[in-house]
Design an enzyme around this catalytic site. Structure first.
Site, PDB file in Angstrom:
ATOM      1  CB  ALA A  63      -0.893  -0.029   1.228  1.00  0.00           C
ATOM      2  N   GLY A 108       0.670  -4.899   0.985  1.00  0.00           N
ATOM      3  CA  GLY A 108      -0.516  -5.016   0.124  1.00  0.00           C
ATOM      4  C   GLY A 108      -0.271  -5.828  -1.138  1.00  0.00           C
ATOM      5  CD  GLU A 111      -2.065  -7.139   3.289  1.00  0.00           C
ATOM      6  OE1 GLU A 111      -1.819  -6.044   2.727  1.00  0.00           O
ATOM      7  OE2 GLU A 111      -2.420  -7.226   4.473  1.00  0.00           O
ATOM      8  CD  GLU A 131       1.911  -5.103   6.033  1.00  0.00           C
ATOM      9  OE1 GLU A 131       2.666  -6.035   6.392  1.00  0.00           O
ATOM     10  OE2 GLU A 131       1.222  -5.155   5.011  1.00  0.00           O
TER      11      GLU A 131
HETATM   12  N1  CAA Z   1       4.519   3.097  -1.075  1.00  0.00           N
HETATM   13  C1  CAA Z   1       4.877   4.223  -1.710  1.00  0.00           C
HETATM   14  N2  CAA Z   1       5.968   4.317  -2.507  1.00  0.00           N
HETATM   15  C2  CAA Z   1       6.719   3.222  -2.640  1.00  0.00           C
HETATM   16  C3  CAA Z   1       6.411   2.019  -2.007  1.00  0.00           C
HETATM   17  C4  CAA Z   1       5.241   1.975  -1.188  1.00  0.00           C
HETATM   18  N3  CAA Z   1       4.829   0.853  -0.566  1.00  0.00           N
HETATM   19  N4  CAA Z   1       7.351   1.096  -2.326  1.00  0.00           N
HETATM   20  C5  CAA Z   1       8.229   1.717  -3.143  1.00  0.00           C
HETATM   21  N5  CAA Z   1       7.842   2.998  -3.346  1.00  0.00           N
HETATM   22  C6  CAA Z   1       8.505   4.012  -4.143  1.00  0.00           C
HETATM   23  C7  CAA Z   1       9.711   4.588  -3.440  1.00  0.00           C
HETATM   24  O1  CAA Z   1       9.339   5.583  -2.518  1.00  0.00           O
HETATM   25  C8  CAA Z   1      10.515   5.115  -4.605  1.00  0.00           C
HETATM   26  O2  CAA Z   1       9.974   6.338  -5.003  1.00  0.00           O
HETATM   27  P1  CAA Z   1      10.945   7.574  -5.381  1.00  0.00           P
HETATM   28  O3  CAA Z   1      11.740   7.076  -6.564  1.00  0.00           O
HETATM   29  O4  CAA Z   1       9.995   8.671  -5.695  1.00  0.00           O
HETATM   30  O5  CAA Z   1      11.796   7.811  -4.184  1.00  0.00           O
HETATM   31  C9  CAA Z   1      10.223   4.121  -5.719  1.00  0.00           C
HETATM   32  O6  CAA Z   1       9.031   3.431  -5.327  1.00  0.00           O
HETATM   33  C10 CAA Z   1      11.334   3.085  -5.878  1.00  0.00           C
HETATM   34  O7  CAA Z   1      11.552   2.493  -4.604  1.00  0.00           O
HETATM   35  P2  CAA Z   1      13.003   2.344  -3.947  1.00  0.00           P
HETATM   36  O8  CAA Z   1      13.892   3.440  -4.409  1.00  0.00           O
HETATM   37  O9  CAA Z   1      12.804   2.182  -2.484  1.00  0.00           O
HETATM   38  O10 CAA Z   1      13.466   0.986  -4.637  1.00  0.00           O
HETATM   39  P3  CAA Z   1      14.514  -0.091  -4.032  1.00  0.00           P
HETATM   40  O11 CAA Z   1      14.749  -1.045  -5.135  1.00  0.00           O
HETATM   41  O12 CAA Z   1      15.641   0.581  -3.395  1.00  0.00           O
HETATM   42  O13 CAA Z   1      13.680  -0.841  -2.881  1.00  0.00           O
HETATM   43  C11 CAA Z   1      11.789  -1.956  -1.911  1.00  0.00           C
HETATM   44  C12 CAA Z   1      12.575  -1.617  -3.201  1.00  0.00           C
HETATM   45  C13 CAA Z   1      12.601  -2.871  -1.027  1.00  0.00           C
HETATM   46  C14 CAA Z   1      10.497  -2.667  -2.343  1.00  0.00           C
HETATM   47  C15 CAA Z   1      11.448  -0.642  -1.169  1.00  0.00           C
HETATM   48  O14 CAA Z   1      10.892   0.291  -2.085  1.00  0.00           O
HETATM   49  C16 CAA Z   1      10.497  -0.818  -0.038  1.00  0.00           C
HETATM   50  O15 CAA Z   1      10.878  -1.280   1.027  1.00  0.00           O
HETATM   51  N6  CAA Z   1       9.204  -0.422  -0.244  1.00  0.00           N
HETATM   52  C17 CAA Z   1       8.221  -0.482   0.780  1.00  0.00           C
HETATM   53  C18 CAA Z   1       7.757  -1.906   1.016  1.00  0.00           C
HETATM   54  C19 CAA Z   1       6.746  -1.955   2.143  1.00  0.00           C
HETATM   55  O16 CAA Z   1       7.045  -1.656   3.284  1.00  0.00           O
HETATM   56  N7  CAA Z   1       5.504  -2.351   1.807  1.00  0.00           N
HETATM   57  C20 CAA Z   1       4.437  -2.445   2.762  1.00  0.00           C
HETATM   58  C21 CAA Z   1       3.651  -1.189   2.794  1.00  0.00           C
HETATM   59  S1  CAA Z   1       2.495  -1.158   4.129  1.00  0.00           S
HETATM   60  C22 CAA Z   1       1.145  -2.005   3.553  1.00  0.00           C
HETATM   61  O17 CAA Z   1       1.115  -2.548   2.482  1.00  0.00           O
HETATM   62  C23 CAA Z   1      -0.016  -1.984   4.505  1.00  0.00           C
HETATM   63  C24 CAA Z   1      -1.126  -2.896   4.172  1.00  0.00           C
HETATM   64  O18 CAA Z   1      -1.111  -4.071   4.435  1.00  0.00           O
HETATM   65  C25 CAA Z   1      -2.334  -2.351   3.587  1.00  0.00           C
END
Ligand code: CAA
Length: 258
Positions: A63, A108, A111, A131
Site C-alpha cells: 500500500a 498489500g 495480500e 508492516e
Molecule cells: N509506497 C509508496 N511508494 C513506494 C512504495 C510503497 N509501498 N514502495 C516503493 N515505493 C517508491 C519509493 O518511494 C521510490 O519512489 P521515489 O523514486 O519517488 O523515491 C520508488 O518506489 C522506488 O523504490 P526504492 O527506491 O525504495 O526501490 P529499491 O529497489 O531501493 O527498494 C523496496 C525496493 C525494497 C520494495 C522498497 O521500495 C520498499 O521497502 N518499499 C516499501 C515496502 C513496504 O514496506 N511495503 C508495505 C507497505 S504497508 C502495507 O502494504 C499496509 C497494508 O497491508 C495495507
C-alpha cells in the site's frame, strides 16, 4: 484508467497494475481503478484472469506509504476497508484468478497475491508483510489469509518479524505453486490460464465456489454446498457436451459457457 491496463486474449483477461515509478504501490486511485477493472470484465467471454505488475522489478510493493503516513484512525480503517473490499472481490470473483508475481510482493502486494486463487512467481520475487516495521498491522487481509495459506507458525514468524522471503522459500512453504525465470513467468501464467479456460466454464466456476464456500463451513455443510453445485452442472449444455464427447470418443469439445 491511469494505473490499470486490461488486455484480453481469447478467453483470458490480464490486469496489469501499472505504476512502475512507485513499484506499483497501491494508493486509493489504484485500488479504485482495480475495482472498476474487475467490474468491467466480460464474464460471458472471460474464463480466467491473470493479475501481474508492470515493469521488471515489482508485482506490488505494498500500500502507498506516502498516502498512509498522515491517516487518522478512522481514515486508516476506511483505507483498510477499501483494500479489503477489492481483494475480497478478487477472492470471490466468479472465475479463477492467477497472480503472476514478477518481483516485490510486499505488504498489500503479498495480500493482493493471496486474494488470487493461484500464485506463481519469478525467481526474482520477494514476499513479505513488513508492516510492523512501519508501526502498523497488515491491513488488506494479510493477518487472515497468510495463516490460511501457509502454516500458522510460519505466518506469525513472517508477520511478527517483518521477515521477507525469496521465491525459493515461498515455494517451499506453499505460498506459490511454481517459480519461473522472469521472462518465462507470464507465458507460464498464460499457459495455465488457457488450460483452465479450455474446461467447462460453469463447472470451473462451481469448483471455485465450492472450494471457497466449503472452507468457511463445517464438513457436513460443505458437502451440501458441493452437492448443490454438482447438481447445478446437470442443467448446463456443457455437461451434455462434456459427457457426449467422452461417450462418442471425441477429443474436441465445444464448451459454450451455458
Ligand atoms: N509506497 C509508496 N511508494 C513506494 C512504495 C510503497 N509501498 N514502495 C516503493 N515505493 C517508491 C519509493 O518511494 C521510490 O519512489 P521515489 O523514486 O519517488 O523515491 C520508488 O518506489 C522506488 O523504490 P526504492 O527506491 O525504495 O526501490 P529499491 O529497489 O531501493 O527498494 C523496496 C525496493 C525494497 C520494495 C522498497 O521500495 C520498499 O521497502 N518499499 C516499501 C515496502 C513496504 O514496506 N511495503 C508495505 C507497505 S504497508 C502495507 O502494504 C499496509 C497494508 O497491508 C495495507
Amino acid at each position: 484508467m491511469e494505473f490499470i491496463v486490461y488486455e484480453q486474449d481469447g478467453f483470458v483477461g490480464t490486469i496489469t497494475i501499472n505504476r512502475p515509478k512507485a513499484l506499483n504501490a497501491l494508493n486509493s486511485q489504484v485500488l479504485e481503478e482495480l475495482n472498476a477493472a474487475l467490474d468491467q470484465v466480460d464474464l460471458e467471454n472471460t474464463r480466467c484472469l491473470i493479475i501481474t505488475g508492470a515493469g521488471e522489478k515489482s508485482f506490488v510493493a505494498g500500500a502507498d506509504i506516502g498516502e498512509m503516513s498522515s491517516l487518522t484512525k478512522e481514515e486508516g480503517e476506511a483505507f483498510g476497508k477499501k483494500g479489503n473490499d477489492v481483494f475480497r472481490k478478487i477472492e470471490t470473483f466468479p472465475i479463477p484468478v492467477i497472480a503472476a508475481v514478477n518481483g516485490f510482493a510486499l505488504g498489500g502486494g503479498c495480500e493482493l497475491s493471496m486474494s488470487c486463487d493461484i500464485r506463481i512467481c519469478s525467481d526474482t520475487a520477494m514476499f513479505g508483510q513488513p508492516e510492523v516495521g512501519l508501526g502498523i498491522t497488515p491491513g488488506f487481509g494479510g493477518t487472515q489469509r497468510l495463516a490460511r495459506i501457509i502454516p500458522v507458525g510460519k505466518a506469525k514468524e513472517m508477520i511478527y518479524g517483518a521477515r521477507n522471503i525469496k521465491a525459493d522459500e515461498a515455494y517451499r512453504i506453499g505460498l506459490v505453486n511454481a517459480v519461473y525465470p522472469l521472462e518465462e513467468l507470464l507465458p507460464a501464467a498464460q499457459k495455465m490460464a488457457a488450460g483452465i479456460a479450455k474446461n467447462a466454464p460453469i463447472a470451473v466456476r462451481n469448483c471455485k465456489k465450492a472450494i471457497n464456500d466449503g472452507l468457511d463451513a463445517s464438513m457436513d455443510d460443505a458437502l451440501v454446498i458441493e452437492e448443490k453445485l454438482f447438481g447445478d452442472c446437470f442443467e448446463s449444455a456443457d455437461q451434455k457436451e462434456g459427457m457426449s464427447a467422452f461417450l462418442e470418443k471425441r477429443k474436441d469439445k465445444n464448451f459454450i459457457n451455458k
